[in-house]
Enzyme design. Structure first.
Site, short mmCIF file in Angstrom:
data_model
loop_
_atom_site.label_atom_id
_atom_site.label_comp_id
_atom_site.label_asym_id
_atom_site.label_seq_id
_atom_site.Cartn_x
_atom_site.Cartn_y
_atom_site.Cartn_z
N GLU A 152 39.14 38.96 41.99
CA GLU A 152 39.49 39.35 40.84
C GLU A 152 40.14 40.83 40.77
O GLU A 152 39.81 41.43 41.74
CB GLU A 152 38.17 39.52 39.87
CG GLU A 152 37.76 37.99 39.55
CD GLU A 152 36.66 37.96 38.43
OE1 GLU A 152 36.47 38.93 37.75
OE2 GLU A 152 35.78 37.19 38.67
N LYS A 204 34.34 28.17 53.36
CA LYS A 204 34.50 28.63 52.07
C LYS A 204 33.28 29.61 51.85
O LYS A 204 33.44 30.76 51.62
CB LYS A 204 34.88 27.75 51.02
CG LYS A 204 34.63 28.30 49.45
CD LYS A 204 35.50 29.39 48.95
CE LYS A 204 35.11 30.23 47.81
NZ LYS A 204 35.80 30.77 46.83
N CYS A 260 30.83 35.40 42.57
CA CYS A 260 30.73 34.56 43.74
C CYS A 260 29.88 35.23 44.58
O CYS A 260 29.04 34.47 45.32
CB CYS A 260 32.28 34.49 44.56
SG CYS A 260 33.33 33.75 43.34
C1 UDX Z 1 35.30 37.07 45.87
C2 UDX Z 1 36.21 36.94 47.21
O1 UDX Z 1 36.64 38.08 47.86
C3 UDX Z 1 37.24 36.14 47.08
O2 UDX Z 1 37.80 35.89 48.19
C4 UDX Z 1 36.64 34.80 46.64
O3 UDX Z 1 37.26 33.81 46.35
C5 UDX Z 1 36.02 35.37 45.07
O4 UDX Z 1 35.04 36.06 45.29
P1 UDX Z 1 35.78 38.94 44.05
O5 UDX Z 1 34.37 38.28 43.42
O6 UDX Z 1 36.70 39.01 42.96
O7 UDX Z 1 36.21 37.97 45.13
O8 UDX Z 1 35.10 40.28 44.23
P2 UDX Z 1 35.31 41.15 45.86
O9 UDX Z 1 36.38 41.91 45.64
O10 UDX Z 1 35.27 40.26 47.03
O11 UDX Z 1 33.94 42.11 45.54
C6 UDX Z 1 32.69 41.71 45.45
C7 UDX Z 1 31.90 42.83 45.39
O12 UDX Z 1 31.58 43.47 46.56
C8 UDX Z 1 32.02 43.82 44.17
O13 UDX Z 1 31.06 43.94 43.61
C9 UDX Z 1 32.50 44.85 45.16
O14 UDX Z 1 32.47 46.20 44.52
C10 UDX Z 1 31.84 44.79 46.27
N1 UDX Z 1 32.40 45.41 47.45
C11 UDX Z 1 33.42 44.94 47.88
C12 UDX Z 1 31.62 46.45 48.18
O15 UDX Z 1 30.58 46.95 47.62
N2 UDX Z 1 32.11 47.13 49.15
C13 UDX Z 1 33.28 46.44 49.77
O16 UDX Z 1 33.64 47.24 51.01
C14 UDX Z 1 33.91 45.45 49.17
#
Ligand code: UDX
Length: 438
Positions: A152, A204, A260
């Site tokens: 997202e 996945k 997710c």
């Molecule tokens: C995720 C996957 O990245 C994506 O490939 C999948 O298809 C859908 O789920 P999303 O849920 O949009 O995407 O979020 P993402 O960017 O992965 O971040 C998930 C969570 O991890 C967030 O709360 C983010 O803040 C946290 N995060 C991410 C961290 O705390 N540290 C990081 O280094 C990266």
């Protein structure tokens, strides 16, 4: 190609716009008539950068259409299923909506057509899809899975430039459908992996769980850095220089959130138990995230001289990460609830997610600006990494606070600027960073 896409949620809309931008004609069906009406008028019900503009362009070019009619037209060659698979009481993803849609499409589409399941499936998902198709074995359309890897906030970019595309066929007979879908993705020049559906579904799940694992690992390192005076950013950058590890997803913060990662980190443990597989590592990832969030609440309590009871805490950022209004499993909301449970009054502020946050937590107080949230507070907790917070006028805000604590769980702020305003800056994993002498 003529596509019919079911489910106008975040994955469905992004996928529909993505395929339309590749020159295909996509008709999107959803049972929510109100949603379809507003989409027809070019209004997107979610905050996703660039999506509304792109959708309007595709509508104007007649490559995108919206309908409440669940029956694909005769010209439809491929149907894409993007309906939700929420987590059930047993901790596994619920596939009833996917199964109902696939069953209908199997009945509606001819044998040379393809059904693409893009919804995230539990590991038993392919078995269930195969059972649906079994009734029409030889004459049924091909069924393939094509999990999305779109994050997202950058979903359209992820669709247009994917590091890989995964396509899984249910049975060898479905391979032709996988080839047809692969041809659609060919212009993106991404590595295309065609394999059996069971491997693709596990891949996945493993992909999201591995990202969760990296974050949980980084968060425990951050607390270890705090305890020892180290700077977790140096540690993460250092780790990231090893190409076998990689720097991505090693940013410590308030824990992983979103629709997710938290659900799938929990689901993989249930899947392992269901399959009678001893998997001690997989079973702790979700718990590690919860423990981390509890520890953050305790840290704020420890840092406040009079504790949390009767304290006013401003929580900056309510979305689960920046650039979205999504608050599903948002760490900010979990921390806010934890602070309230210990007697604090919490006022949250988010540039775009105030409304969705109040919808998810009706007891949450929100302010319409960061300054309003911070006014009279004993502490500020930065929970989401919105750029806006980095450029706040800390000297001015400091004069309106009752206390002096700024706890930055995302290391989004410049410590010197905050300290220069006379405030006590504490960054998660950054306790060892000395203030630059002024
Ligand atoms: C995720 C996957 O990245 C994506 O490939 C999948 O298809 C859908 O789920 P999303 O849920 O949009 O995407 O979020 P993402 O960017 O992965 O971040 C998930 C969570 O991890 C967030 O709360 C983010 O803040 C946290 N995060 C991410 C961290 O705390 N540290 C990081 O280094 C990266």
């Amino acid at each position: 190609m003529e596509l019919f896409l079911v489910g106008a949620g975040y994955v469905g809309l992004t996928t529909a716009v993505g395929f339309a931008q590749l020159g295909h004609r996509v008709t999107v069906h959803d049972i929510d008539a109100g949603r379809i009406e507003s989409l027809k008028a070019g209004r997107v019900p979610i905050f996703e950068p660039g999506l509304e503009e792109a959708l309007r362009r595709e509508l104007a070019a007649h490559r995108l259409a919206f309908t409440t009619d669940p029956t694909p037209g005769a010209a439809v060659e491929m149907a894409v299923v993007c309906v939700p698979t929420p987590i059930g009481r047993d901790g596994l993803l619920v596939t009833s909506a996917v199964e109902a849609v696939v069953a209908r499409l199997v009945a509606d589409l001819g044998p040379d057509r393809t059904i693409v399941v893009r919804s995230t499936l539990p590991l038993g998902g392919p078995d269930r899809l195969e059972a649906i198709g079994a009734g029409r074995a030889a004459a049924r359309p091909a069924i393939v899975v094509n999990p999305e890897f779109m994050a997202e906030g950058r979903a359209l970019a992820d669709f247009a430039a994917p590091p890989r595309v995964a396509i899984g066929y249910l049975t060898p007979a479905d391979r032709a459908g996988a080839d047809r879908l692969a041809a659609l993705y060919a212009p993106l020049n991404a590595p295309l992996i065609l394999a059996d559906a069971r491997s693709v579904v596990l891949w996945k799940l493993a992909s999201n769980v591995f990202l969760s694992l990296k974050i949980a690992f980084a968060n425990e390192l951050a607390r270890l850095a705090d305890a020892t005076g180290a700077d977790v950013t140096v540690v993460a950058d250092g780790l990231g220089l090893d190409p076998r590890i990689g720097r991505a997803f090693l940013n410590s913060g308030p824990g992983f959130g979103g629709s997710c990662l938290p659900e799938q980190a929990a689901a993989i443990a249930v899947e392992a138990a269901r399959c009678d597989v001893e998997a001690p590592l997989l079973s702790v990832i979700a718990t590690a995230n919860t423990t981390h969030q509890e520890q953050l609440v305790s840290t704020v309590e420890r840092l406040l001289p009079a504790g949390l009871r009767k304290a006013k805490i401003a929580v900056l950022g309510l979305a689960f990460k920046a650039n979205t209004d999504d608050v599903r499993h948002s760490p900010a909301l979990i921390v806010a609830r934890g602070l309230r449970a210990r007697g604090a009054r919490v006022v949250g502020y988010d540039p775009v997610a105030n409304g969705t946050a109040r919808g998810a937590d009706p007891e949450l107080e929100t302010a319409s600006t960061a300054a309003e949230a911070i006014d009279g507070s004993d502490a500020v907790v930065v929970a989401t990494e919105w750029q806006e917070f980095a450029s706040l006028d800390w000297p001015a805000l400091a004069t309106t606070m009752r206390g002096d604590l700024v706890y930055d769980t995302r290391r989004t702020l410049a410590p010197d600027v905050v300290r220069g305003a006379g405030l006590r800056y504490v960054g998660l994993g950054r306790a060892g960073v000395p203030a630059t002498p002024r």
